[in-house]
Design a protein around this motif. Structure first.
Motif: not given
Length: 133
Positions: A128, A130-133
């Protein structure tokens, strides 16, 4: 999975066993499934490169994004290894990234930290954050 490393700018280094390959811009090195390797920048100049993983694997991509985020936040050492065992184990598990000997001696120590962190929801929190989408 098989990995292809294509250098775009600078010079990428790929260690295959004991052989270091220096990859100039426009060149690609393909690493077969199961071959122990690592990639790094041996120069003072920035390097940009593309990794192609076959078959595709979202978890591997997320592991690299999380690792970069941890490094940006100062949560890794100078070799980009997470300072804490839980995120170290989660990133290793997620990306199927395990160290060769002698660092492989840490793998059995780190795995329980990763299992506990996973149960506590740390992986979802890292994704949530660091990772977009």
């Amino acid at each position: 999975m098989e990995e292809g490393f294509t250098c775009r700018d600078g010079e990428l280094s790929v260690l295959l066993g004991r052989q270091t390959l220096n990859v100039p811009p426009g060149e690609t090195v393909t690493v077969a499934r199961g071959v122990i390797h690592r990639f790094f920048n041996a120069t003072a100049r920035p390097v940009r490169f593309r990794i192609e993983v076959s078959p595709g694997n979202r978890d591997f991509g997320d592991s690299l994004i999380i690792l970069q985020g941890l490094a940006n936040d100062g949560l890794t050492n100078r070799k980009s290894i997470p300072k804490q065992p839980a995120p170290m184990g989660l990133v290793a598990e997620l990306g199927d990234i395990w160290s060769p000997f002698p660092l492989s001696l840490l793998n059995p120590v780190v795995r329980p930290f990763a299992a506990r962190a996973r149960k506590q929801g740390m992986l979802q929190e890292l994704r949530r954050h660091y990772c977009p989408s």
